[in-house]
Scaffold this motif. Structure first.
Motif, mmCIF file in Angstrom:
data_model
loop_
_atom_site.group_PDB
_atom_site.id
_atom_site.type_symbol
_atom_site.label_atom_id
_atom_site.label_comp_id
_atom_site.label_asym_id
_atom_site.label_seq_id
_atom_site.Cartn_x
_atom_site.Cartn_y
_atom_site.Cartn_z
ATOM 1 N N THR A 1 0.937 -1.323 0.073
ATOM 2 C CA THR A 1 0.082 0.096 0.031
ATOM 3 C C THR A 1 0.594 1.210 -0.025
ATOM 4 O O THR A 1 1.890 1.225 0.455
ATOM 5 C CB THR A 1 -1.038 0.233 1.065
ATOM 6 N N ALA B 1 2.981 4.611 -4.642
ATOM 7 C CA ALA B 1 3.316 5.833 -5.230
ATOM 8 C C ALA B 1 3.959 6.867 -4.343
ATOM 9 O O ALA B 1 4.597 7.884 -4.773
ATOM 10 C CB ALA B 1 2.113 6.554 -6.049
ATOM 11 N N ILE C 1 8.491 6.263 0.103
ATOM 12 C CA ILE C 1 9.201 4.909 0.453
ATOM 13 C C ILE C 1 8.700 3.599 -0.298
ATOM 14 O O ILE C 1 9.339 2.798 -0.558
ATOM 15 C CB ILE C 1 8.482 4.549 1.987
ATOM 16 N N GLU D 1 -3.203 1.806 -4.020
ATOM 17 C CA GLU D 1 -3.075 3.298 -3.973
ATOM 18 C C GLU D 1 -4.324 3.885 -3.509
ATOM 19 O O GLU D 1 -5.352 3.199 -3.447
ATOM 20 C CB GLU D 1 -2.355 4.044 -5.121
ATOM 21 N N ARG D 2 -4.325 5.326 -3.084
ATOM 22 C CA ARG D 2 -5.693 6.006 -2.901
ATOM 23 C C ARG D 2 -6.245 6.292 -4.195
ATOM 24 O O ARG D 2 -5.521 6.395 -5.105
ATOM 25 C CB ARG D 2 -5.082 7.286 -2.266
ATOM 26 N N SER E 1 -2.536 10.557 -7.387
ATOM 27 C CA SER E 1 -2.159 9.086 -6.853
ATOM 28 C C SER E 1 -2.156 7.944 -8.035
ATOM 29 O O SER E 1 -1.103 7.236 -8.491
ATOM 30 C CB SER E 1 -2.691 8.611 -5.706
ATOM 31 N N ALA F 1 -0.178 5.645 4.522
ATOM 32 C CA ALA F 1 -0.973 6.354 5.656
ATOM 33 C C ALA F 1 -0.944 7.633 5.453
ATOM 34 O O ALA F 1 -0.638 8.488 4.688
ATOM 35 C CB ALA F 1 0.070 6.091 6.956
ATOM 36 N N ILE G 1 -8.070 4.023 8.361
ATOM 37 C CA ILE G 1 -7.401 3.247 7.083
ATOM 38 C C ILE G 1 -6.943 1.665 7.588
ATOM 39 O O ILE G 1 -7.279 0.829 6.928
ATOM 40 C CB ILE G 1 -6.080 3.946 6.768
ATOM 41 N N GLN H 1 -8.209 -1.981 6.192
ATOM 42 C CA GLN H 1 -7.223 -3.009 5.558
ATOM 43 C C GLN H 1 -7.276 -4.161 6.600
ATOM 44 O O GLN H 1 -7.132 -5.404 5.989
ATOM 45 C CB GLN H 1 -5.831 -2.309 5.591
ATOM 46 N N CYS I 1 3.009 3.350 13.637
ATOM 47 C CA CYS I 1 2.916 2.036 13.163
ATOM 48 C C CYS I 1 2.630 0.924 14.173
ATOM 49 O O CYS I 1 1.779 0.048 13.748
ATOM 50 C CB CYS I 1 4.425 1.645 12.340
ATOM 51 N N MET J 1 7.282 -2.017 12.154
ATOM 52 C CA MET J 1 8.593 -1.628 11.675
ATOM 53 C C MET J 1 9.277 -1.100 12.691
ATOM 54 O O MET J 1 9.207 0.158 12.886
ATOM 55 C CB MET J 1 8.746 -1.126 10.191
ATOM 56 N N LEU K 1 14.148 -0.105 11.388
ATOM 57 C CA LEU K 1 14.954 0.849 10.859
ATOM 58 C C LEU K 1 15.600 1.518 12.304
ATOM 59 O O LEU K 1 16.711 2.071 12.292
ATOM 60 C CB LEU K 1 14.044 2.043 10.321
ATOM 61 N N HIS L 1 7.565 2.867 18.061
ATOM 62 C CA HIS L 1 8.519 3.614 17.141
ATOM 63 C C HIS L 1 8.095 5.049 17.349
ATOM 64 O O HIS L 1 7.215 5.576 16.359
ATOM 65 C CB HIS L 1 8.037 3.168 15.503
ATOM 66 N N SER M 1 11.333 13.124 4.785
ATOM 67 C CA SER M 1 11.484 12.215 5.818
ATOM 68 C C SER M 1 12.181 10.942 5.231
ATOM 69 O O SER M 1 12.314 10.834 4.070
ATOM 70 C CB SER M 1 10.246 11.703 6.403
HETATM 71 P P1 NAX Z 1 4.282 9.448 1.315
HETATM 72 O O1 NAX Z 1 3.251 10.785 1.716
HETATM 73 O O2 NAX Z 1 5.455 9.837 0.345
HETATM 74 O O3 NAX Z 1 3.433 8.286 0.780
HETATM 75 C C1 NAX Z 1 2.357 7.882 1.307
HETATM 76 C C2 NAX Z 1 1.698 6.949 0.043
HETATM 77 O O4 NAX Z 1 0.384 6.364 0.728
HETATM 78 C C3 NAX Z 1 0.960 8.241 -0.876
HETATM 79 O O5 NAX Z 1 1.406 7.755 -2.208
HETATM 80 C C4 NAX Z 1 -0.451 8.027 -0.511
HETATM 81 O O6 NAX Z 1 -1.371 8.338 -1.570
HETATM 82 C C5 NAX Z 1 -0.742 6.569 0.021
HETATM 83 N N1 NAX Z 1 -1.836 6.358 0.728
HETATM 84 C C6 NAX Z 1 -2.268 7.113 1.575
HETATM 85 N N2 NAX Z 1 -3.378 6.405 2.093
HETATM 86 C C7 NAX Z 1 -3.616 5.408 1.583
HETATM 87 C C8 NAX Z 1 -4.508 4.059 1.752
HETATM 88 N N3 NAX Z 1 -5.514 4.305 2.550
HETATM 89 N N4 NAX Z 1 -4.328 3.455 0.860
HETATM 90 C C9 NAX Z 1 -3.379 3.071 0.143
HETATM 91 N N5 NAX Z 1 -2.413 4.307 -0.092
HETATM 92 C C10 NAX Z 1 -2.498 5.331 0.776
HETATM 93 O O7 NAX Z 1 4.837 9.011 2.655
HETATM 94 P P2 NAX Z 1 6.095 7.985 3.066
HETATM 95 O O8 NAX Z 1 7.246 8.974 3.225
HETATM 96 O O9 NAX Z 1 6.232 6.722 1.936
HETATM 97 O O10 NAX Z 1 5.830 7.331 4.232
HETATM 98 C C11 NAX Z 1 4.597 6.649 4.418
HETATM 99 C C12 NAX Z 1 4.573 6.384 5.951
HETATM 100 O O11 NAX Z 1 5.913 5.590 6.631
HETATM 101 C C13 NAX Z 1 4.249 7.335 6.390
HETATM 102 O O12 NAX Z 1 3.272 7.144 7.680
HETATM 103 C C14 NAX Z 1 5.433 7.650 7.579
HETATM 104 O O13 NAX Z 1 5.420 8.286 8.831
HETATM 105 C C15 NAX Z 1 6.090 6.218 7.834
HETATM 106 N N6 NAX Z 1 7.470 5.965 8.134
HETATM 107 C C16 NAX Z 1 7.564 5.076 8.984
HETATM 108 C C17 NAX Z 1 8.831 4.403 9.543
HETATM 109 C C18 NAX Z 1 9.146 3.497 10.579
HETATM 110 O O14 NAX Z 1 10.179 3.189 10.846
HETATM 111 N N7 NAX Z 1 8.001 2.631 10.738
HETATM 112 C C19 NAX Z 1 10.005 5.404 9.184
HETATM 113 C C20 NAX Z 1 9.823 6.124 8.006
HETATM 114 C C21 NAX Z 1 8.457 6.791 7.840
HETATM 115 O O15 NAX Z 1 8.497 7.937 8.742
#
Ligand code: NAX
Length: 329
Positions: free
Chosen positions: A10, A13, A16, A42-43, A48, A91, A110, A114, A135, A157, A160, A189, A238
């Motif tokens: 999920t 796009a 991460i 994806e959303r 997206s 998220a 969300i 899921q 998380c 997770m 990291l 976390h 981030s």
């Molecule tokens: P981005 O905002 O770049 O990407 C998130 C993607 O998720 C977007 O493409 C968005 O459209 C999509 N999305 C949102 N809601 C959705 C849904 N209901 N179903 C499917 N797709 C959905 O964020 P990114 O930098 O990739 O980070 C993703 C998440 O990882 C964030 O919540 C971030 O805080 C978390 N992290 C967790 C870490 C960990 O160690 N556990 C470290 C890194 C990061 O901070």
């Protein structure tokens, strides 16, 4: 040729997602002789969808021999149909003026949906890794909404944080990262997490004998716990590549076994170390070759670690209360 592992991702796009998908498809997650089939959720909005289309075009352009196929799916039940590994990265980020409670609730919606979809459609042995923050609590919500799946299918997770702890310690001691064993990170976390060198060894020597206590408390622990903010300050965005790499490590070791090494996973507590049963909490774990894991038991924790673990438990109980409306009775 082996049958492909069915992986659902999920947020593919997002940043991460972009840092992770190409490594999954190249064989870094499951090994060089294990094909994968990717399902991408994806959303449902035009921006997206367009970004995901571009990612899929690039995946296709890599001509990865191990990528048996891929599809974009918008319905969560279909997206998780028969999936064996699920990476829940997507998220809701914190928006302007959003309170912490609003963020918890937006994400709870969300991860409830899921969890319900995984419950209906996923393989009964699915391995779910929640990356999207917060998380630990998101993983707990998904797990609680999937009563027909074993709670041990769900994880959050913290890898990291373990990787950050290992590399900080390697830098301090001048030893290679690969020579460090038994590094643990307990808890949530969040900045309250507990990086713990008590049981670690470096080239076989006890880690606590190599550094002074003041450095551990005033430098090492806060540096690991606040590394995410330091990356944002430096990069203006981030952590993405390191987060993706940790997701690869987490699933690799859960899928293939950790060969006796300790790996930190956020998993439902079995009541060990005073952590309430079922709370998704970072523990050192050992994964067997068949993909089953055990929390490392019977460790003599320091009084400081016990107090910090209790603080993490209280923090997670607060998060759980804030999302109580999303948990079925
Ligand atoms: P981005 O905002 O770049 O990407 C998130 C993607 O998720 C977007 O493409 C968005 O459209 C999509 N999305 C949102 N809601 C959705 C849904 N209901 N179903 C499917 N797709 C959905 O964020 P990114 O930098 O990739 O980070 C993703 C998440 O990882 C964030 O919540 C971030 O805080 C978390 N992290 C967790 C870490 C960990 O160690 N556990 C470290 C890194 C990061 O901070």
């Amino acid at each position: 040729m082996k049958a492909p592992v069915r992986v659902t991702v999920t947020g593919p796009a997002g940043q991460i997602g972009y840092a992770t998908l190409f490594r999954i498809a190249s064989g870094a997650m499951f090994g060089p002789d294990q094909p994968v089939f990717l399902t991408l959720l994806e959303r449902a909005n035009p921006t997206s969808a367009a970004a995901l289309k571009g990612v899929m075009m690039e995946l296709s352009d890599c001509a990865f021999p191990l990528l048996a196929g891929m599809r974009a799916v918008q319905d969560p039940v279909e997206a998780f149909r028969d999936c064996e590994v699920a990476l829940l990265i997507g998220a809701r980020p914190r928006g302007p003026g959003m309170e912490r409670a609003d963020l918890l609730e937006a994400n709870a919606a969300i991860f409830r949906q899921q969890g319900q979809a995984l419950n209906v459609a996923a393989s009964r042995n699915v391995k779910v890794l929640v990356v999207g923050n917060p998380c630990n609590t998101n993983a707990w919500i998904a797990m609680k909404n999937a009563p027909d799946l074993d709670p041990k299918c769900f994880s959050a997770m913290l890898r990291l944080d373990q990787n950050r702890a290992m590399s900080q310690f390697a830098e301090k001691t001048g030893a290679p990262v690969a020579s460090i064993e038994h590094m643990a990170v307990w808890g949530n976390h969040s900045p309250a997490m507990v990086p713990d060198i008590t049981f670690a060894t470096v080239e076989g020597k006890a880690a606590p004998s190599l550094v002074d206590d003041e450095w551990v408390k005033n430098d090492f622990m806060p540096t690991v716990a606040k590394r995410g903010s330091a990356i944002i300050a430096a990069r203006g965005a981030s952590s993405a590549a390191s987060a993706g790499s940790a997701a690869i490590d987490h699933i690799h070791d859960w899928f293939c076994g950790s060969e006796g090494r300790w790996v930190t996973m956020g998993v439902p507590s079995d009541g060990s170390y005073g952590v309430p049963e079922g709370m998704v909490f970072g523990f050192p774990c050992i994964v067997k070759e068949d993909g089953s894991y055990e929390i490392v038991k019977g460790l003599e924790l320091t009084e400081d670690t016990k107090a910090r673990i209790a603080k993490n438990v209280a923090e997670l109980q607060g998060e759980q209360q804030a999302v109580a409306a999303f948990i079925p009775n």
